[in-house]
Design a protein around this motif. Structure first.
Motif: not given
Lengths: 121, 280
Positions: B167-190
């Motif tokens: 997840g940390k690595a994916i978060g880093d990837a999202i933060r360095c994506w050069d498009k002005d987009s708003k991202v919501v994260l969904l952790g499902t299950g449990g």
């Protein structure tokens, strides 16, 4: 050497490599039940369908006996067993009861006895 | 740059999808569970995220044991749903976001995570139930979705610490994506549940609430448990907390817990729902 042996937990079959190997064809059969035509083929002739999917004699007997715990011991994965259960219209409380030696109502009561945050009305 | 606006944890129990199909949200059995969703939908309607990065586990719709990825990322323009064998009604396709998917894949592999890359996968209830809960009446069509699956079926499964790091690595990837987009994260299950075997039906409200506290304040604390210890604590399917850890890992630093609901049991499962907002 890395110790990857999982600790035993009573009443639980860890679905690991050994079980996945043992249950591969059984699970493959249950995976096929994602399709209605396959569910119907099983309903029409369960013996032929089990033979087509190369189930062992023990696995076939567990299916004939509708013994879900035995299916788990023989390598069944609950993900695919859910699809098998669907053919009989058994939901998770029904098979939960079957596996834990309770009626469906007793199983529901057992779940509720541990519940929290639900007022049921 | 892309911005993570929040993270949502939610169950993906098939029975919830069936209850929505049948309009049972106000029935006594479901009322307390569904109460949390309208305020979360309001938050989503105000914040208007463009993309949902959705962590789920496939339950044998697409990923059978013949080829079962530990971590897999959808890189498709669209994801279909289909018959799962036991009666949940399939929903129309989910829209993908291939640019960000590939950016995440490139970033992950550059940073020593090597997921399976999927250009054509069907998504099951693990993804569709949360989407339907959060964007009902097929309004999920308005958001682009990146489904990311974690093996929760067959041991060996990734260690909890590994799902958090993923997840940390994916978060880093999202933060360095050069498009002005708003991202919501969904952790499902449990959370706690065990579907299989003589021990079926075990729940653990105390441990669940401890996990919900730690997802907010100290996710590393959950990683002190091995997967088999999680099974012991909360049942065989407690391992689905992997998706919560991956979601939480995406968010850097502290979070504010804006909403929480805990209802148990629904079907055989304890349902935890949280809305987390990054503090910075």
């Amino acid at each position: 050497m890395t110790n990857y042996k999982m600790k035993d937990i009573e009443g639980t079959v860890h679905f690991d490599g050994e079980m996945a190997t043992k249950g591969f064809y059984f699970n493959k059969m249950c995976y096929s039940f994602n399709h209605e035509e396959n569910r119907q083929a099983f309903r029409d002739d369960p013996e032929a369908y089990m033979t087509k999917y190369k189930l062992s004699e023990e696995q076939k007997q567990a299916v004939r006996d509708q013994d879900i715990n035995r299916m788990l011991e023989l390598g069944g994965s609950i993900y695919y067993l859910a699809k098998f259960a669907g053919i009989f219209g058994w939901n998770m409380q029904v098979i939960g009861g079957m596996m834990s030696g309770r009626t469906t109502e007793e199983f529901q009561a057992y779940l509720d006895s541990q519940g929290r945050g639900k007022n049921n009305g | 740059m892309a911005k993570i606006i929040g993270g949502i944890t939610t169950a993906h129990i098939p029975a919830i999808g069936v209850a929505m199909d049948k309009g049972l949200e106000n029935e006594p059995y479901y009322r307390d569970l569904f109460a949390i969703y309208p305020p979360i939908r309001e938050w989503l309607a105000e914040e208007k995220p463009d993309i949902a990065v959705l962590f789920y586990n496939d339950h044998g719709l697409e990923m059978f044991l013949d080829k079962k990825p530990t971590f897999a990322i959808g890189c498709a323009p669209e994801y279909e749903n289909a018959d799962e064998g036991w009666g949940i009604k399939p929903i129309p396709p989910v829209t993908g976001e291939t640019d960000l998917s590939w950016h995440i894949v490139n970033h992950l592999i550059e940073n020593d995570f090597d997921p399976t890359v999927c250009q054509d996968i069907k998504v099951d209830h693990g993804a569709t139930v949360p989407l339907t809960l959060l964007w009902p009446n097929f309004t999920y069509k308005g958001i682009k979705v990146i489904p990311i699956s974690i093996n929760c079926e067959r041991h060996p499964m990734p260690k909890p610490s590994r799902s958090l790091a993923f997840g940390k690595a994916i978060g880093d990837a999202i933060r360095c994506w050069d498009k002005d987009s708003k991202v919501v994260l969904l952790g499902t299950g449990g959370l706690s549940h065990q579907l299989d075997g003589p021990r079926a039906g075990i729940l653990n409200a105390e441990f669940d609430n401890w996990c919900m506290d730690k997802i907010v304040s100290d996710p590393e604390a959950i990683c002190q448990y091995s997967n088999v210890e999680l099974v012991e604590k909360g049942g065989a399917q407690m391992v689905e907390i992997a998706m919560w850890l991956a979601m939480r890992g995406c968010i850097e630093g502290e979070v504010e817990e804006r909403m929480r609901n805990y209802v148990s049991p629904i079907s055989n499962t304890a349902v935890g729902v949280q809305l987390l907002i990054p503090k910075d």
